[in-house]
Enzyme design. Sequence first.
Site, PDB file in Angstrom:
ATOM      1  N   GLU A  74      37.126  38.872  47.481  1.00  0.00           N
ATOM      2  CA  GLU A  74      38.550  39.110  47.300  1.00  0.00           C
ATOM      3  C   GLU A  74      38.747  40.379  46.472  1.00  0.00           C
ATOM      4  OE1 GLU A  74      40.552  36.475  44.403  1.00  0.00           O
ATOM      5  OE2 GLU A  74      38.774  35.231  44.568  1.00  0.00           O
ATOM      6  N   CYS A 106      38.883  32.739  46.318  1.00  0.00           N
ATOM      7  CA  CYS A 106      37.498  32.310  46.015  1.00  0.00           C
ATOM      8  C   CYS A 106      36.860  31.505  47.142  1.00  0.00           C
ATOM      9  CB  CYS A 106      37.476  31.502  44.716  1.00  0.00           C
ATOM     10  SG  CYS A 106      38.095  32.437  43.310  1.00  0.00           S
ATOM     11  N   THR A 149      38.238  34.076  31.116  1.00  0.00           N
ATOM     12  CA  THR A 149      37.721  33.496  32.370  1.00  0.00           C
ATOM     13  C   THR A 149      37.401  34.599  33.391  1.00  0.00           C
ATOM     14  OG1 THR A 149      39.912  33.148  33.377  1.00  0.00           O
ATOM     15  CG2 THR A 149      39.066  31.382  31.987  1.00  0.00           C
ATOM     16  N   SER A 199      47.744  26.981  38.666  1.00  0.00           N
ATOM     17  CA  SER A 199      46.549  27.130  39.513  1.00  0.00           C
ATOM     18  C   SER A 199      45.583  25.960  39.309  1.00  0.00           C
ATOM     19  CB  SER A 199      45.844  28.467  39.260  1.00  0.00           C
ATOM     20  OG  SER A 199      45.168  28.484  38.015  1.00  0.00           O
ATOM     21  N   HIS A 231      33.753  24.530  42.635  1.00  0.00           N
ATOM     22  CA  HIS A 231      34.131  25.915  42.328  1.00  0.00           C
ATOM     23  C   HIS A 231      34.430  25.977  40.822  1.00  0.00           C
ATOM     24  CE1 HIS A 231      36.028  29.724  42.104  1.00  0.00           C
ATOM     25  NE2 HIS A 231      37.244  29.231  41.945  1.00  0.00           N
ATOM     26  N   LYS A 240      37.481  18.643  34.933  1.00  0.00           N
ATOM     27  CA  LYS A 240      38.767  18.144  35.434  1.00  0.00           C
ATOM     28  C   LYS A 240      38.616  17.723  36.902  1.00  0.00           C
ATOM     29  CE  LYS A 240      41.497  21.395  32.598  1.00  0.00           C
ATOM     30  NZ  LYS A 240      42.384  20.631  31.736  1.00  0.00           N
ATOM     31  N   ASN A 291      33.581  33.616  35.628  1.00  0.00           N
ATOM     32  CA  ASN A 291      34.047  33.414  36.996  1.00  0.00           C
ATOM     33  C   ASN A 291      33.547  34.554  37.877  1.00  0.00           C
ATOM     34  OD1 ASN A 291      35.404  32.593  39.271  1.00  0.00           O
ATOM     35  ND2 ASN A 291      37.459  32.816  38.420  1.00  0.00           N
ATOM     36  N   SER A 323      42.489  30.146  45.846  1.00  0.00           N
ATOM     37  CA  SER A 323      43.918  30.134  45.519  1.00  0.00           C
ATOM     38  C   SER A 323      44.731  30.630  46.698  1.00  0.00           C
ATOM     39  CB  SER A 323      44.180  31.030  44.304  1.00  0.00           C
ATOM     40  OG  SER A 323      43.691  30.416  43.143  1.00  0.00           O
TER      41      SER A 323
HETATM   42  N1  COA Z   1      39.253  23.634  20.228  1.00  0.00           N
HETATM   43  C1  COA Z   1      38.886  22.999  21.377  1.00  0.00           C
HETATM   44  N2  COA Z   1      39.651  23.045  22.521  1.00  0.00           N
HETATM   45  C2  COA Z   1      40.786  23.768  22.471  1.00  0.00           C
HETATM   46  C3  COA Z   1      41.201  24.452  21.307  1.00  0.00           C
HETATM   47  C4  COA Z   1      40.367  24.363  20.141  1.00  0.00           C
HETATM   48  N3  COA Z   1      40.681  24.994  19.024  1.00  0.00           N
HETATM   49  N4  COA Z   1      42.357  25.068  21.586  1.00  0.00           N
HETATM   50  C5  COA Z   1      42.673  24.795  22.868  1.00  0.00           C
HETATM   51  N5  COA Z   1      41.722  24.008  23.405  1.00  0.00           N
HETATM   52  C6  COA Z   1      41.630  23.481  24.768  1.00  0.00           C
HETATM   53  C7  COA Z   1      42.967  22.992  25.323  1.00  0.00           C
HETATM   54  O1  COA Z   1      43.251  21.670  24.915  1.00  0.00           O
HETATM   55  C8  COA Z   1      42.697  23.102  26.812  1.00  0.00           C
HETATM   56  O2  COA Z   1      41.908  22.016  27.253  1.00  0.00           O
HETATM   57  P1  COA Z   1      42.502  20.994  28.353  1.00  0.00           P
HETATM   58  O3  COA Z   1      42.841  21.829  29.554  1.00  0.00           O
HETATM   59  O4  COA Z   1      41.394  20.042  28.600  1.00  0.00           O
HETATM   60  O5  COA Z   1      43.717  20.391  27.743  1.00  0.00           O
HETATM   61  C9  COA Z   1      41.806  24.345  26.932  1.00  0.00           C
HETATM   62  O6  COA Z   1      41.283  24.564  25.612  1.00  0.00           O
HETATM   63  C10 COA Z   1      42.549  25.607  27.355  1.00  0.00           C
HETATM   64  O7  COA Z   1      43.656  25.766  26.509  1.00  0.00           O
HETATM   65  P2  COA Z   1      45.047  26.254  27.076  1.00  0.00           P
HETATM   66  O8  COA Z   1      46.028  26.303  25.964  1.00  0.00           O
HETATM   67  O9  COA Z   1      45.416  25.451  28.291  1.00  0.00           O
HETATM   68  O10 COA Z   1      44.616  27.732  27.508  1.00  0.00           O
HETATM   69  P3  COA Z   1      45.494  28.904  28.045  1.00  0.00           P
HETATM   70  O11 COA Z   1      46.900  28.505  28.279  1.00  0.00           O
HETATM   71  O12 COA Z   1      45.278  30.058  27.136  1.00  0.00           O
HETATM   72  O13 COA Z   1      44.826  29.288  29.467  1.00  0.00           O
HETATM   73  C11 COA Z   1      43.866  29.019  31.630  1.00  0.00           C
HETATM   74  C12 COA Z   1      43.863  28.530  30.166  1.00  0.00           C
HETATM   75  C13 COA Z   1      42.711  28.381  32.382  1.00  0.00           C
HETATM   76  C14 COA Z   1      45.177  28.621  32.293  1.00  0.00           C
HETATM   77  C15 COA Z   1      43.703  30.574  31.643  1.00  0.00           C
HETATM   78  O14 COA Z   1      42.472  30.938  31.097  1.00  0.00           O
HETATM   79  C16 COA Z   1      43.844  31.192  33.015  1.00  0.00           C
HETATM   80  O15 COA Z   1      44.941  31.479  33.473  1.00  0.00           O
HETATM   81  N6  COA Z   1      42.690  31.472  33.706  1.00  0.00           N
HETATM   82  C17 COA Z   1      42.684  32.089  35.014  1.00  0.00           C
HETATM   83  C18 COA Z   1      43.117  31.154  36.125  1.00  0.00           C
HETATM   84  C19 COA Z   1      42.104  30.107  36.500  1.00  0.00           C
HETATM   85  O16 COA Z   1      40.947  30.246  36.185  1.00  0.00           O
HETATM   86  N7  COA Z   1      42.577  29.080  37.211  1.00  0.00           N
HETATM   87  C20 COA Z   1      41.724  27.982  37.623  1.00  0.00           C
HETATM   88  C21 COA Z   1      42.031  27.426  38.969  1.00  0.00           C
HETATM   89  S1  COA Z   1      41.639  28.558  40.266  1.00  0.00           S
END
Ligand code: COA
Length: 395
Positions: A74, A106, A149, A199, A231, A240, A291, A323
């Site tokens: 991609e 992906c 990521t 996502s 993935h 998850k 990733n 996605s």
């Molecule tokens: N200690 C331990 N864990 C912690 C923490 C700490 N101090 N602070 C936060 N966390 C955990 C949160 O509880 C969460 O876990 P959970 O999902 O099991 O609840 C995790 O860390 C991520 O925290 P979150 O606040 O959701 O992160 P974020 O809003 O900054 O972004 C993504 C996380 C994945 C959404 C972001 O990295 C992203 O957009 N990535 C690209 C898209 C992607 O990969 N999508 C996947 C599907 S294709």
Amino acid sequence: MAVAIPRRFISLPDLAEARGVAPAKYTQGLGAIEMAVADPSEDTVSLAAEAGRRALAAAQLDPDQLGLLVVGTETGVDHSKPVASFVHGLLELPRAMRVYDTQHACYGGTAGLAAAVEWIASGAAAGRSALVICSDIARYGLGTAGEPTQGAGAVAMVVTADPAMLAIDVGISGASSTHVHDFWRPLGHRVAEVDGHYSVQCYLDALAGAYRGWKDRAGVTSEQLARICYHVPFCKMAKKAHAQVWRCDLDDRQHGDPLATWDAAAEELAAARAFDTQVAPSLLACSRVGNIYTGSLYLALASLLDHDRTLAGQRIGLFSYGSGCTSEFFSGVVGRRVQDRIEALDLGGVLAAREQITIAEYEQIMAEVSPQPDSARPGFAFTGVRDHRRQYARS
Ligand code: COA
């Protein structure tokens, strides 16, 4: 299989410190320890060519035996000329073969793998083999939620009628697709647009549909799979995902027996234990590379087979998500000759050969758009554009 990854990486606790975030958010919350950093000379083509070269060498395959080269990506380098075409030239592969890219975020690599497997299974290959390469640079940008990521790398697979590592269950798969805007990269944009939390939900919804589709065809459940590779956009996603599969099985059992009662806490504990056995070994390399989009599922597979050398003859499940979205759950039986091939893959050696850089060096590399000359760099390298034509060198 063979893997090619950038020669440099950063530590995620270092990145967390630089961004003022608790390191545990990245290491435990996302499950990431290190992240590959590609410089401009390490583009989708150079990584794909290096992985392809290594895969052909590991399989000891005469290139004249190939009838198909597919690159799933991609992060292509041209609107028209596929990455596969560059790779075909760099590896000096025969003329008498099909050469093209497959794209759906992906999932693109899995589309290529399915095409190769079904081409062979149909008899159209007439004894020839395929080379399928997944290659990508995952980039969200500095300071974004997606930054921890990111990653980059390529996984190449030689697909034959007599597989050494994994015999895919042809025709036994489930697919699930929906038109959603969870992640996309508009034409001309260097970094992806992503609705991160959405996502994650789209991935889980797709997984439920694809897993149930596979289950209906296979006539078994996830518990009868020795291991499952998902993935892996970030390692926590696989956790998850496995909980989602567990929930699907539970819901389906409840549907079949509405009067039965279930101990939710015991089920949650069982799901966590199942994750440790069935999934965790596949995440070791992903947690150190990040990733790699199309290749992430297959890096997880390489990691699993590298870590667990007792799986020959056992059936494993695989889930691919792209996605946008499309997805597929499929399965295969680990081959009897897996040991030799995993030693040739040398995943530990590939990871150990990298150099750790500081966050300041990483930020400088992310800002670069043109490759810097570096004759010491091993493998294929993008060296620049001349007369609108991308140039590559091998050292
Ligand atoms: N200690 C331990 N864990 C912690 C923490 C700490 N101090 N602070 C936060 N966390 C955990 C949160 O509880 C969460 O876990 P959970 O999902 O099991 O609840 C995790 O860390 C991520 O925290 P979150 O606040 O959701 O992160 P974020 O809003 O900054 O972004 C993504 C996380 C994945 C959404 C972001 O990295 C992203 O957009 N990535 C690209 C898209 C992607 O990969 N999508 C996947 C599907 S294709």
